[in-house]
Design an enzyme around this catalytic site. Structure first.
Site, PDB file in Angstrom:
ATOM      1  N   ASP A  21       0.849  -1.190   0.000  1.00  0.00           N
ATOM      2  CA  ASP A  21       0.000   0.000   0.000  1.00  0.00           C
ATOM      3  C   ASP A  21       0.890   1.249   0.000  1.00  0.00           C
ATOM      4  O   ASP A  21       2.113   1.160   0.124  1.00  0.00           O
ATOM      5  CB  ASP A  21      -0.886  -0.038   1.249  1.00  0.00           C
ATOM      6  CG  ASP A  21      -2.077   0.887   1.170  1.00  0.00           C
ATOM      7  OD1 ASP A  21      -2.299   1.510   0.112  1.00  0.00           O
ATOM      8  OD2 ASP A  21      -2.800   0.992   2.171  1.00  0.00           O
ATOM      9  N   ASP A  77      -9.451   3.912  -1.321  1.00  0.00           N
ATOM     10  CA  ASP A  77     -10.217   4.291  -0.122  1.00  0.00           C
ATOM     11  C   ASP A  77     -11.577   4.873  -0.486  1.00  0.00           C
ATOM     12  O   ASP A  77     -11.795   6.090  -0.438  1.00  0.00           O
ATOM     13  CB  ASP A  77      -9.403   5.288   0.714  1.00  0.00           C
ATOM     14  CG  ASP A  77      -8.098   4.684   1.210  1.00  0.00           C
ATOM     15  OD1 ASP A  77      -7.981   3.448   1.199  1.00  0.00           O
ATOM     16  OD2 ASP A  77      -7.210   5.447   1.604  1.00  0.00           O
TER      17      ASP A  77
END
Length: 921
Positions: free
Chosen positions: A519, A595
């Site tokens: 990430d 997200d």
């Protein structure tokens, strides 16, 4: 992933992410604030200063090279046109005598593309015509333009609008000092408009300063597609599937960024950048791969794109009172690098995809467990929490394959470590999960905590493994650990070092069943310009970050993939999830849409976002089920599971501040609906695995827009609320609250569509209303297909390895069907050595056959054929006889439902990996 760590990081986090409930646009540049984009947009069409010098032509075996000149500033360039083996072309333009080498993108392609003979068929004083098989390119000298044909059809033109731009490197002319008593002399006028731009040599954005030692360096080019209506691709954007015209907005931006609470329906940059565009119309499909890793903007205009004002043009043209409507245009401009474009001439979507895959690579067959259901949260707190979640799946009889750990499992945000208080027995925790057929994924980000005594930081500092700032010192930014530096993965020594950290000896607590989540690899820098690394940082080889920015995440996952591969001595297939992507990322990792939020609009957006990513060569795409931010109500929760079950990557994930939302966190009815959706995923795992194998072989997307399978159906060109999986399933999820019915478009004038729940014919061609009670996922099998399934309920895919198969047949209007099944051990690379079974099935009403595709390959499977379901049968057979090597010849039981036209053949009991025949009497 978001976390308030300690006071210094909190202050930076608040400064960056100060807008609650949406992205703070002030943190990210517009085109006008990006000087090279502003300059490019200021260019006027039809005023190209570039000309070919045809007398400099040099012919090679597979290419031609010719000089190109900008007559305004008399700068020379080298143009190279190469014939590719797949009959397409590659165009490269570079400075003839640069003061510094321009960056040529590395790592993105799977290797040097294969070429074939290029033939010059015509040469005049004004043009050169070359052929590559059935394709042709005509290079016009003045003004410079290239027309590309498939047969006699003009597929695309380059520089037809005269918007080629190549800003050469130059030395800055310093203003001389004026001796006392003498008058200042005016400096010479700028060579061109680029040098006169206020952002040519340096640029400020908010508090950040960007020094540009070689001045303006942008490259841009326009592409026209006369036979296309819409453009697709160039992900990642939270926007429509069919790209919108940008005449009244900013262009689409490709610049990998960590965008907090991203907005929908705009072309702002997100985590990934894949500069691959498909232009499609009824008559033809073409594609462009813009091989450039710098910040890039893409304008779209013309065609049928919304906002292009072509409707009135078409009306006027048809009535004879106007000019022809403008062709579809795409204009790419990048801050630096060179022009390197692959030109795919179709003429259909499948050919474009295959040829693109030959160059950029495919997703290798993933381990079977990765196609199952993944349970993630930021964060599962400790070993007891993991054990409790695992037990919850057993208690509620819901299968799953993977449980994930976010950043809190580490010791103080130091990667390759464990918090020994929360996870004192991490290795035993892993082994206990493995005994039940489960796996674990843990997060590893590219930033390294600057803390004395932390061995990775000590190694990186002493061995020069970090990215440098413009002054040659280790670059220091801020991320989750606080003060951080970033490993320079462009250095092969760094990649080898990083890969070694994944060995079981170096990464305590992990096993071969531990896989990795990379990430924050845009890279995310909380206090950096636009929440990323400054462009004047320097990487291995002397390349500025501006040249390679969009490649950083790819080099990160390359290192991880290598480490996981070496960890098992090359035996086991790795699974990696990445947030940052570029061309070629599909060869190493899956991707998700980042997200998102627990809102219906984000549920809707997951379809076009994954479709765009799939068209750009990354088939393994999903979205956080339930939404990362905020708390979904029960309806949104179960509807999201219902769509997640039919996306290639199925993972639930949520923010640390959200309520717990495991599948059983709501009322019993919601749990039941979620359970049904997850079980449906496992029922179709054989199909998913087969589709991924097909992709590895032919390079075609798995998740497809409707128009991809029906390229001449104009009604499908803008559909983005439904999609197809291969050519077998049509999926139209419920994407709005409170809907008790949806309108489903069924393509194909002669195609039949069968409801997979009712197992009967639902519809033919056209738009139909479908009832959608809570438990309904509108999914339809196309007539003429055969789908493999597994119907037994297990805790994980591993425990269903030897379970029997069901073949589900949907007949077309002629009573025919065909399909395939692929199987191997699901985890190793032995299939590349012939340890697999690939079967094709054919049904014609009188016989059904199972045939091995490759008789030299073999795999010892314990599975057998339990059931055959045939939908669309008009008349029951008198008897059915099975013939195979293992069972000989025997009559098989069956049942026929005349109302549903459904034939169920019970327990053929033949080994699944065997050839056989059924005879219908």
């Amino acid at each position: 992933m978001r976390k308030l760590c300690y006071i210094p990081v909190v202050a930076i986090w608040i400064a960056i992410f100060s807008v609650v409930g949406g992205v703070d646009r002030n943190n990210f540049k517009t085109c006008d604030q990006s000087s090279f984009c502003r300059r490019y947009r200021a260019m006027k069409k039809g005023e190209s200063p570039y000309q070919l010098l045809l007398n400099t032509l040099k012919e090679g075996e597979s290419d031609l090279q010719v000089s190109l000149i900008n007559i305004k500033n008399v700068v020379h360039f080298n143009l190279k046109l190469t014939a590719l083996e797949n009959f397409d072309f590659r165009l490269e333009i570079d400075e003839a005598q640069p003061i510094k080498q321009r960056y040529r993108v590395d790592y993105a392609l799977k290797g040097e593309p294969a070429t074939r003979k290029l033939v010059v068929t015509e040469r005049t004083s004004e043009s050169i015509t070359v052929t590559n098989g059935h394709n042709k390119a005509v290079l016009h000298a003045s003004p410079f333009k290239i027309d590309l044909y498939n047969g006699k059809t003009l597929m695309m033109s380059l520089n037809a609008q005269g918007l080629l731009k190549f800003e050469h490197y130059r030395q800055k002319t310093e203003k001389p000092a004026v001796p006392e008593g003498e008058e200042a002399v005016e400096p010479p006028a700028p060579v061109d408009e680029a040098e006169a731009d206020i952002g040519a040599w340096e640029e400020n954005y908010k508090s950040h300063h960007d020094a540009k030692p070689h001045g303006p360096s942008a490259v841009g080019l326009d592409f026209s597609f006369p036979n296309a209506d819409y453009a697709y691709g160039i992900p990642e954007h939270a926007d429509s599937l069919a790209l919108k015209a940008t005449t009244a907005t900013d262009p689409y931006r490709l610049y990998n960024l960590d965008v907090f609470e991203y907005e929908l329906n705009n072309g702002m940059a997100l985590y990934g950048s894949i500069p691959f565009l498909i232009a499609h119309g009824v008559e033809a499909t073409a594609g462009v791969l813009w091989l450039n890793a710098a910040e890039t903007w893409v304008d779209i205009e013309g065609g049928a794109h919304k906002g292009s004002n072509v409707v009135s043009s078409i009306v006027n043209f048809v009535s004879g009172s106007g000019t022809p409507p403008p062709p579809l245009e795409a204009r790419f401009v990048s801050e630096s690098g060179m022009i390197d474009a692959f030109l795919f001439l179709g003429p259909n979507p499948e050919t474009v995809s295959k040829n693109y895959a030959e160059i950029s690579g495919v997703t290798p067959l993933p381990p079977l467990f990765s196609l199952g259901y993944h349970q993630c949260r930021w964060n599962y707190n400790d070993e007891d929490d993991v054990k409790s979640v695992d037990a919850g799946f057993d208690q509620h009889d819901i299968p799953y394959d993977v449980i994930w750990l976010d950043i809190e499992y580490t010791e103080g945000k130091k990667y390759f470590t464990w918090d020994k208080i929360k996870f004192p027995h991490a290795d035993d925790m892993m082994k206990n999960l493995s005994l039940k057929g489960h796996h674990m994924v843990v997060i590893i980000d590219p930033h390294i905590k600057r803390e004395g005594g932390y061995y990775v930081h000590e190694d990186a500092t002493s061995n020069g493994l970090y990215v440098k700032n413009k002054d040659g010192n280790d670059y220091e930014g801020w991320c989750w650990p606080g003060s951080s530096s970033y490993l320079d993965f462009f250095n092969p020594v760094v990649r080898d070092y990083y890969a070694s950290k994944y060995s079981l000896d170096n990464f305590w607590g992990t096993t071969l069943d531990t896989h990795i989540w990379n990430d924050m690899n845009e890279p995310s820098v909380f206090n950096g310009p636009e929440v990323t690394m400054p462009k004047d940082c320097v990487h291995y080889g002397g390349w500025e970050h501006r040249d390679v920015h969009n490649l950083y995440g790819l080099t990160h996952i390359m290192s991880t993939f290598d480490g996981l591969l070496k960890r098992s001595q090359g035996k086991l297939r790795p699974f990696i999830l990445t947030r940052s992507v570029f061309i070629g990322s599909q060869r190493y990792a899956a991707v998700w849409t980042g997200d998102n939020m627990a809102e219906w609009e984000h549920l809707q957006a997951s379809i076009p976002m994954c479709l765009s990513i799939s068209l750009a060569g990354m088939p393994f795409c999903g979205a956080d089920i339930g939404g990362f931010f905020k708390n979904p109500d029960s309806e949104l929760f179960y509807r999201w599971y219902q769509i997640g079950a039919f996306l290639p990557f199925m993972r639930a994930h949520s923010h640390i501040d959200t309520k717990r939302r495991e599948p059983w966190a709501y009322d019993p009815e919601t749990t039941s609906l979620v359970r049904s959706a997850v079980r449906r995923r496992y029922e179709y795992l054989p199909l998913w695995y087969t589709l991924f194998r097909h992709h590895e072989v032919d390079g075609l997307p798995i998740m497809r827009p409707i128009w991809y399978n029906y390229p001449k159906d104009k009604s499908a060109f803008t559909i983005e609320d439904e999609f197809m999986l291969g050519k077998e399933l049509l999926v139209h999820p419920v994407t709005k609250s409170g809907l008790t019915e949806v309108s489903v478009y069924f393509p194909g004038e002669k195609d039949l569509w069968y409801d997979i729940d009712e197992l009967e014919l639902f519809s033919g061609h056209g738009t139909k209303t479908v009832q959608t009670p809570k438990e309904k996922i509108p999914v339809y099998q196309r007539g003429g297909t055969i789908i493999p399934k597994k119907m037994r309920i297990r805790r994980s895919s591993a425990l269903a390895k030897d379970d029997p198969y069901t073949l589900q047949i949907a007949l077309n209007a002629d009573g025919l069907a065909s399909g395939s099944l692929y199987l191997d051990d699901g985890e190793t690379y032995e299939y590349q050595k012939g340890q697999y079974v690939s079967l094709v099935y054919h049904y014609d009403g009188t016989t059904m056959v199972s045939q091995l595709v490759d008789k030299e390959a073999s795999f010892a499977s314990k599975s057998w054929l339990e059931r055959i379901i045939v939908m669309g049968v008009r008349k029951a057979p008198g008897r059915i006889v099975l013939k195979s090597q293992s069972v000989g010849e025997q009559e098989i039981e069956f049942a026929f439902n005349p109302n549903k036209h459904l034939l169920v053949i019970r327990k053929p009991a033949v080994p699944i990996a065997e050839e056989w025949k059924l005879f219908f009497h």
